[in-house]
Motif scaffolding. Structure first.
Motif, PDB file in Angstrom:
ATOM      1  N   ARG A  10      95.208  46.196 -14.432  1.00 38.56           N
ATOM      2  CA  ARG A  10      94.955  44.757 -14.558  1.00 38.56           C
ATOM      3  C   ARG A  10      95.692  43.981 -13.471  1.00 38.56           C
ATOM      4  O   ARG A  10      95.163  43.015 -12.915  1.00 38.56           O
ATOM      5  N   LYS A  11      96.910  44.383 -13.197  1.00 36.03           N
ATOM      6  CA  LYS A  11      97.722  43.707 -12.175  1.00 36.03           C
ATOM      7  C   LYS A  11      97.041  43.789 -10.806  1.00 36.03           C
ATOM      8  O   LYS A  11      96.900  42.780 -10.119  1.00 36.03           O
ATOM      9  N   TYR A  12      96.592  44.973 -10.433  1.00 34.11           N
ATOM     10  CA  TYR A  12      95.919  45.121  -9.144  1.00 34.11           C
ATOM     11  C   TYR A  12      94.548  44.458  -9.149  1.00 34.11           C
ATOM     12  O   TYR A  12      94.115  43.894  -8.146  1.00 34.11           O
ATOM     13  N   VAL A  45      92.812  54.015 -12.322  1.00 32.09           N
ATOM     14  CA  VAL A  45      91.926  53.607 -11.230  1.00 32.09           C
ATOM     15  C   VAL A  45      90.516  53.321 -11.745  1.00 32.09           C
ATOM     16  O   VAL A  45      89.864  52.383 -11.290  1.00 32.09           O
ATOM     17  N   ILE A  46      90.071  54.107 -12.690  1.00 30.02           N
ATOM     18  CA  ILE A  46      88.732  53.886 -13.251  1.00 30.02           C
ATOM     19  C   ILE A  46      88.676  52.507 -13.904  1.00 30.02           C
ATOM     20  O   ILE A  46      87.714  51.751 -13.714  1.00 30.02           O
ATOM     21  N   TYR A  47      89.720  52.151 -14.648  1.00 30.42           N
ATOM     22  CA  TYR A  47      89.727  50.850 -15.303  1.00 30.42           C
ATOM     23  C   TYR A  47      89.871  49.717 -14.281  1.00 30.42           C
ATOM     24  O   TYR A  47      89.251  48.663 -14.423  1.00 30.42           O
ATOM     25  N   PHE A  48      90.663  49.927 -13.246  1.00 34.32           N
ATOM     26  CA  PHE A  48      90.789  48.969 -12.141  1.00 34.32           C
ATOM     27  C   PHE A  48      89.402  48.641 -11.590  1.00 34.32           C
ATOM     28  O   PHE A  48      89.032  47.475 -11.437  1.00 34.32           O
ATOM     29  N   LYS A  49      88.614  49.669 -11.329  1.00 31.58           N
ATOM     30  CA  LYS A  49      87.265  49.480 -10.787  1.00 31.58           C
ATOM     31  C   LYS A  49      86.354  48.792 -11.799  1.00 31.58           C
ATOM     32  O   LYS A  49      85.551  47.932 -11.440  1.00 31.58           O
ATOM     33  N   ILE A  87      89.608  37.932 -16.276  1.00 32.60           N
ATOM     34  CA  ILE A  87      89.868  39.315 -16.687  1.00 32.60           C
ATOM     35  C   ILE A  87      89.928  39.404 -18.211  1.00 32.60           C
ATOM     36  O   ILE A  87      89.309  40.280 -18.824  1.00 32.60           O
ATOM     37  N   ALA A  88      90.665  38.498 -18.825  1.00 33.69           N
ATOM     38  CA  ALA A  88      90.809  38.518 -20.286  1.00 33.69           C
ATOM     39  C   ALA A  88      89.471  38.277 -20.984  1.00 33.69           C
ATOM     40  O   ALA A  88      89.150  38.945 -21.971  1.00 33.69           O
ATOM     41  N   PRO A  99      91.494  45.664 -28.219  1.00 33.97           N
ATOM     42  CA  PRO A  99      91.879  44.724 -29.286  1.00 33.97           C
ATOM     43  C   PRO A  99      92.274  43.367 -28.695  1.00 33.97           C
ATOM     44  O   PRO A  99      92.930  43.297 -27.650  1.00 33.97           O
ATOM     45  N   TYR A 100      91.861  42.297 -29.361  1.00 34.11           N
ATOM     46  CA  TYR A 100      92.118  40.974 -28.806  1.00 34.11           C
ATOM     47  C   TYR A 100      93.607  40.677 -28.650  1.00 34.11           C
ATOM     48  O   TYR A 100      94.013  39.969 -27.734  1.00 34.11           O
ATOM     49  N   LYS A 101      94.443  41.239 -29.507  1.00 41.33           N
ATOM     50  CA  LYS A 101      95.888  41.010 -29.372  1.00 41.33           C
ATOM     51  C   LYS A 101      96.419  41.628 -28.080  1.00 41.33           C
ATOM     52  O   LYS A 101      97.321  41.089 -27.447  1.00 41.33           O
ATOM     53  N   VAL A 102      95.845  42.757 -27.683  1.00 38.22           N
ATOM     54  CA  VAL A 102      96.242  43.411 -26.436  1.00 38.22           C
ATOM     55  C   VAL A 102      95.846  42.543 -25.249  1.00 38.22           C
ATOM     56  O   VAL A 102      96.653  42.302 -24.349  1.00 38.22           O
ATOM     57  N   LEU A 103      94.619  42.050 -25.227  1.00 38.80           N
ATOM     58  CA  LEU A 103      94.184  41.266 -24.073  1.00 38.80           C
ATOM     59  C   LEU A 103      94.932  39.944 -23.977  1.00 38.80           C
ATOM     60  O   LEU A 103      95.222  39.479 -22.875  1.00 38.80           O
ATOM     61  N   ILE A 104      95.287  39.351 -25.121  1.00 37.14           N
ATOM     62  CA  ILE A 104      96.108  38.135 -25.077  1.00 37.14           C
ATOM     63  C   ILE A 104      97.478  38.452 -24.490  1.00 37.14           C
ATOM     64  O   ILE A 104      97.960  37.751 -23.589  1.00 37.14           O
ATOM     65  N   ASN A 105      98.112  39.498 -24.980  1.00 38.72           N
ATOM     66  CA  ASN A 105      99.427  39.889 -24.479  1.00 38.72           C
ATOM     67  C   ASN A 105      99.379  40.210 -22.986  1.00 38.72           C
ATOM     68  O   ASN A 105     100.266  39.806 -22.226  1.00 38.72           O
ATOM     69  N   GLU A 106      98.354  40.936 -22.566  1.00 38.77           N
ATOM     70  CA  GLU A 106      98.235  41.292 -21.149  1.00 38.77           C
ATOM     71  C   GLU A 106      98.028  40.050 -20.285  1.00 38.77           C
ATOM     72  O   GLU A 106      98.600  39.942 -19.198  1.00 38.77           O
ATOM     73  N   GLY A 107      97.235  39.104 -20.764  1.00 39.88           N
ATOM     74  CA  GLY A 107      97.042  37.855 -20.033  1.00 39.88           C
ATOM     75  C   GLY A 107      98.339  37.077 -19.889  1.00 39.88           C
ATOM     76  O   GLY A 107      98.651  36.547 -18.816  1.00 39.88           O
ATOM     77  N   ILE A 108      99.108  37.025 -20.968  1.00 41.66           N
ATOM     78  CA  ILE A 108     100.403  36.336 -20.942  1.00 41.66           C
ATOM     79  C   ILE A 108     101.342  37.008 -19.941  1.00 41.66           C
ATOM     80  O   ILE A 108     102.017  36.341 -19.152  1.00 41.66           O
ATOM     81  N   GLU A 109     101.393  38.330 -19.971  1.00 39.56           N
ATOM     82  CA  GLU A 109     102.279  39.061 -19.053  1.00 39.56           C
ATOM     83  C   GLU A 109     101.881  38.841 -17.597  1.00 39.56           C
ATOM     84  O   GLU A 109     102.741  38.666 -16.735  1.00 39.56           O
ATOM     85  N   LEU A 110     100.582  38.849 -17.299  1.00 39.88           N
ATOM     86  CA  LEU A 110     100.131  38.582 -15.925  1.00 39.88           C
ATOM     87  C   LEU A 110     100.519  37.169 -15.506  1.00 39.88           C
ATOM     88  O   LEU A 110     100.936  36.952 -14.365  1.00 39.88           O
ATOM     89  N   ALA A 111     100.399  36.215 -16.420  1.00 38.80           N
ATOM     90  CA  ALA A 111     100.766  34.832 -16.107  1.00 38.80           C
ATOM     91  C   ALA A 111     102.266  34.702 -15.844  1.00 38.80           C
ATOM     92  O   ALA A 111     102.685  33.936 -14.974  1.00 38.80           O
ATOM     93  N   LYS A 112     103.071  35.443 -16.583  1.00 37.80           N
ATOM     94  CA  LYS A 112     104.522  35.404 -16.360  1.00 37.80           C
ATOM     95  C   LYS A 112     104.883  35.967 -14.985  1.00 37.80           C
ATOM     96  O   LYS A 112     105.820  35.490 -14.355  1.00 37.80           O
TER      97      LYS A 112
END
Length: 140
Positions: A10-12, A45-49, A87-88, A99-112
């Motif tokens: 997600r970061k890349y 890498v597969i998920y990155f793509k 992305i989210a 899971p929606y909780k995962v995508l929310i958390n990942e979005g928050i972490e990317l924003a931080k």
């Protein structure tokens, strides 16, 4: 793959999609550059793509779905925040396996990491409202 490798994907993907929107360069060239120049050892890498392809392919649909949840106009949203939301929302709307909780958390972490000082609060607010409503509509 584990959650750390997905987080790195997600970061890349965020960086690649941001570069695509700001430079206007071909996304395939940007993706290739990332694959060649970045340390992709511990990256899914597969998920990155998949993220890149999914966001680019569904770009207008995703932006249309984001718009009702914004507390400001789309033009007022910072480009990094917009990319995080894309992305989210890709994961929320198209990837039912996340899971929606995962995508929310990942979005928050990317924003931080990449956003302005309070970006994570904005991202959290948008994703929280959207996830509860969209997931409810999917489950009804």
């Amino acid at each position: 793959m584990n959650s750390t490798s997905r987080r790195k994907a997600r970061k890349y993907a965020l960086q690649a999609l941001y570069a695509w929107k700001t430079s206007g360069n071909d996304i395939n060239l940007i993706k290739l550059q990332f694959l060649q120049e970045k340390n992709m050892h511990c990256v899914d890498v597969i998920y990155f793509k998949k993220i890149i392809l999914g966001v680019v392919k569904n770009y207008n649909y995703i932006d249309k779905k984001i718009k009702p949840y914004l507390s400001r106009t789309s033009k007022q949203v910072d480009p990094i925040e917009k990319t995080i939301l894309r992305i989210a929302f890709y994961e929320l709307l198209i990837r039912n396996d996340i899971p929606y909780k995962v995508l929310i958390n990942e979005g928050i972490e990317l924003a931080k990491i990449f956003g302005a000082q309070d970006s994570h609060k904005f991202i959290n607010g948008v994703l929280d409202k959207a996830a509860s409503k969209i997931k409810k509509n999917i489950n009804d």
